[in-house]
Enzyme design. Structure first.
Site, PDB file in Angstrom:
ATOM      1  N   TYR A  25       0.959   4.798   2.501  1.00 52.87           N
ATOM      2  CA  TYR A  25       0.975   4.609   3.946  1.00 52.87           C
ATOM      3  C   TYR A  25       2.202   5.236   4.581  1.00 52.87           C
ATOM      4  O   TYR A  25       3.264   5.318   3.993  1.00 52.87           O
ATOM      5  CB  TYR A  25       0.851   3.144   4.335  1.00 52.87           C
ATOM      6  CG  TYR A  25       1.850   2.188   3.737  1.00 52.87           C
ATOM      7  CD1 TYR A  25       2.909   1.690   4.487  1.00 52.87           C
ATOM      8  CD2 TYR A  25       1.702   1.731   2.431  1.00 52.87           C
ATOM      9  CE1 TYR A  25       3.805   0.782   3.950  1.00 52.87           C
ATOM     10  CE2 TYR A  25       2.588   0.826   1.879  1.00 52.87           C
ATOM     11  CZ  TYR A  25       3.642   0.353   2.653  1.00 52.87           C
ATOM     12  OH  TYR A  25       4.517  -0.550   2.113  1.00 52.87           O
ATOM     13  N   ARG A  74      -1.446  -8.298  -1.915  1.00 53.81           N
ATOM     14  CA  ARG A  74      -0.125  -8.010  -1.344  1.00 53.81           C
ATOM     15  C   ARG A  74      -0.183  -8.322   0.157  1.00 53.81           C
ATOM     16  O   ARG A  74      -1.049  -7.854   0.855  1.00 53.81           O
ATOM     17  CB  ARG A  74       0.257  -6.549  -1.545  1.00 53.81           C
ATOM     18  CG  ARG A  74       0.486  -6.167  -3.003  1.00 53.81           C
ATOM     19  CD  ARG A  74       0.955  -4.713  -3.082  1.00 53.81           C
ATOM     20  NE  ARG A  74       1.112  -4.263  -4.434  1.00 53.81           N
ATOM     21  CZ  ARG A  74       2.275  -4.237  -5.101  1.00 53.81           C
ATOM     22  NH1 ARG A  74       3.378  -4.656  -4.519  1.00 53.81           N
ATOM     23  NH2 ARG A  74       2.326  -3.801  -6.337  1.00 53.81           N
ATOM     24  N   ARG A 112     -16.458  22.775  -7.532  1.00 58.06           N
ATOM     25  CA  ARG A 112     -15.059  22.726  -7.980  1.00 58.06           C
ATOM     26  C   ARG A 112     -14.400  21.377  -7.755  1.00 58.06           C
ATOM     27  O   ARG A 112     -13.415  21.039  -8.384  1.00 58.06           O
ATOM     28  CB  ARG A 112     -14.236  23.790  -7.240  1.00 58.06           C
ATOM     29  CG  ARG A 112     -14.722  25.208  -7.450  1.00 58.06           C
ATOM     30  CD  ARG A 112     -14.062  26.145  -6.473  1.00 58.06           C
ATOM     31  NE  ARG A 112     -14.476  25.772  -5.102  1.00 58.06           N
ATOM     32  CZ  ARG A 112     -13.909  26.228  -4.003  1.00 58.06           C
ATOM     33  NH1 ARG A 112     -12.906  27.064  -4.071  1.00 58.06           N
ATOM     34  NH2 ARG A 112     -14.352  25.855  -2.815  1.00 58.06           N
ATOM     35  N   GLN A 138       8.687   7.444   7.355  1.00 57.30           N
ATOM     36  CA  GLN A 138       8.751   6.972   5.975  1.00 57.30           C
ATOM     37  C   GLN A 138       7.343   6.935   5.396  1.00 57.30           C
ATOM     38  O   GLN A 138       6.417   6.468   6.052  1.00 57.30           O
ATOM     39  CB  GLN A 138       9.366   5.567   5.948  1.00 57.30           C
ATOM     40  CG  GLN A 138       9.537   4.969   4.576  1.00 57.30           C
ATOM     41  CD  GLN A 138      10.276   3.626   4.635  1.00 57.30           C
ATOM     42  OE1 GLN A 138      11.197   3.450   5.401  1.00 57.30           O
ATOM     43  NE2 GLN A 138       9.840   2.695   3.807  1.00 57.30           N
ATOM     44  N   ASP A 139       7.186   7.440   4.173  1.00 60.91           N
ATOM     45  CA  ASP A 139       5.936   7.324   3.429  1.00 60.91           C
ATOM     46  C   ASP A 139       6.189   6.402   2.242  1.00 60.91           C
ATOM     47  O   ASP A 139       7.218   6.523   1.566  1.00 60.91           O
ATOM     48  CB  ASP A 139       5.477   8.683   2.891  1.00 60.91           C
ATOM     49  CG  ASP A 139       4.743   9.518   3.918  1.00 60.91           C
ATOM     50  OD1 ASP A 139       4.622   9.094   5.080  1.00 60.91           O
ATOM     51  OD2 ASP A 139       4.283  10.611   3.565  1.00 60.91           O
ATOM     52  N   HIS A 193       2.445  -8.850   5.484  1.00 60.28           N
ATOM     53  CA  HIS A 193       3.817  -8.465   5.811  1.00 60.28           C
ATOM     54  C   HIS A 193       3.921  -7.830   7.188  1.00 60.28           C
ATOM     55  O   HIS A 193       2.976  -7.235   7.676  1.00 60.28           O
ATOM     56  CB  HIS A 193       4.350  -7.454   4.786  1.00 60.28           C
ATOM     57  CG  HIS A 193       4.254  -7.931   3.372  1.00 60.28           C
ATOM     58  ND1 HIS A 193       3.849  -7.107   2.350  1.00 60.28           N
ATOM     59  CD2 HIS A 193       4.487  -9.135   2.817  1.00 60.28           C
ATOM     60  CE1 HIS A 193       3.861  -7.781   1.205  1.00 60.28           C
ATOM     61  NE2 HIS A 193       4.240  -9.020   1.462  1.00 60.28           N
ATOM     62  N   LYS A 229       1.566   1.545  11.076  1.00 57.25           N
ATOM     63  CA  LYS A 229       1.271   2.090   9.751  1.00 57.25           C
ATOM     64  C   LYS A 229      -0.046   2.860   9.786  1.00 57.25           C
ATOM     65  O   LYS A 229      -0.968   2.496  10.509  1.00 57.25           O
ATOM     66  CB  LYS A 229       1.156   0.972   8.706  1.00 57.25           C
ATOM     67  CG  LYS A 229       2.435   0.192   8.497  1.00 57.25           C
ATOM     68  CD  LYS A 229       2.234  -0.937   7.516  1.00 57.25           C
ATOM     69  CE  LYS A 229       3.508  -1.738   7.340  1.00 57.25           C
ATOM     70  NZ  LYS A 229       3.288  -2.912   6.474  1.00 57.25           N
ATOM     71  N   LYS A 272       7.343 -14.321  -3.447  1.00 59.06           N
ATOM     72  CA  LYS A 272       7.710 -14.175  -2.034  1.00 59.06           C
ATOM     73  C   LYS A 272       6.494 -14.374  -1.132  1.00 59.06           C
ATOM     74  O   LYS A 272       6.581 -15.064  -0.117  1.00 59.06           O
ATOM     75  CB  LYS A 272       8.345 -12.801  -1.800  1.00 59.06           C
ATOM     76  CG  LYS A 272       8.722 -12.540  -0.358  1.00 59.06           C
ATOM     77  CD  LYS A 272       9.524 -11.269  -0.177  1.00 59.06           C
ATOM     78  CE  LYS A 272       8.659 -10.054  -0.391  1.00 59.06           C
ATOM     79  NZ  LYS A 272       9.344  -8.791  -0.057  1.00 59.06           N
ATOM     80  N   ASP A 273       5.351 -13.791  -1.504  1.00 61.48           N
ATOM     81  CA  ASP A 273       4.162 -13.900  -0.662  1.00 61.48           C
ATOM     82  C   ASP A 273       3.611 -15.320  -0.624  1.00 61.48           C
ATOM     83  O   ASP A 273       2.904 -15.684   0.321  1.00 61.48           O
ATOM     84  CB  ASP A 273       3.079 -12.919  -1.111  1.00 61.48           C
ATOM     85  CG  ASP A 273       3.407 -11.488  -0.736  1.00 61.48           C
ATOM     86  OD1 ASP A 273       4.364 -11.267   0.056  1.00 61.48           O
ATOM     87  OD2 ASP A 273       2.724 -10.574  -1.218  1.00 61.48           O
TER      88      ASP A 273
END
Length: 183
Positions: free
Chosen positions: A131, A59, A24, A47-48, A62, A72, A166-167
């Site tokens: 996350y 990315r 299945r 927070q998710d 950070h 995280k 920004k990165d």
């Protein structure tokens, strides 16, 4: 029960859930508090977050500072990424060291990233990334380290990275050490 593996950086964990498959499809527990509690980690996740990124995206790296620092618990729902962290903890014997792992939806593995780390990922296949965070995002507490800092020498496994403006403007690790000294 999931297999929990301690990474080379203190406090970082890789988690490999037990997957049940049959004709299945499959079933697995994507999160259990006792996986982390058995390693002395206990958070009330508040927070998710979820993102979609196309193959070739990078990315990060950070972090959140001070009262808004975040632990995280990260995983890939669909696709495959190279997940990368850098230790920024003041006084840590591994300050400035990096660690990476492939997170893959076919293995459904997770990584626990404690507070005090910069975090980023490169997208090896179109991916949905999710996350849990131990604290709320706060724009004024946001920070980062330059993703392609030559001193870190991270092999993102991407030929032509797609990044944000920004990165590209975050300081190098050395500039971060001079200005902030650590988290």
């Amino acid at each position: 029960m999931a297999q929990v593996k301690k990474a080379t950086l203190t406090g970082v964990l890789e988690i490999f859930p037990r997957i049940f498959e049959d004709q299945r499809g499959y079933f697995f527990e994507s999160y259990r508090a006792d996986w982390l509690q058995s390693e002395g980690v206990d958070h009330d996740w508040v927070q998710d977050n979820q993102s979609f990124s196309q193959k070739g995206t990078v990315r990060g790296l950070h972090f959140q500072r001070g009262d808004f620092a975040q632990a995280k618990l990260v995983r890939v729902i669909q696709g495959k990424v190279l997940d990368v962290i850098v230790d920024l903890r003041k006084g840590s014997s591994t300050f400035g060291e990096k660690y990476s792992a492939i997170l893959d939806s076919s293995r459904n593995n997770l990584m626990y990233v404690p507070k005090g780390f910069a975090h980023g990922f490169s997208v090896l296949e179109d991916s949905i990334f999710a996350y849990k965070c131990s604290n709320y995002y706060n724009k004024e507490s946001e920070g980062g380290i330059l993703w392609n800092d030559p001193a870190l020498d991270i092999d993102w496994q991407i030929d032509e990275p797609i990044t944000s403006e920004k990165d590209a403007e975050w300081p190098t690790l050395e500039e971060f050490k001079i200005s902030e000294g650590g988290l």
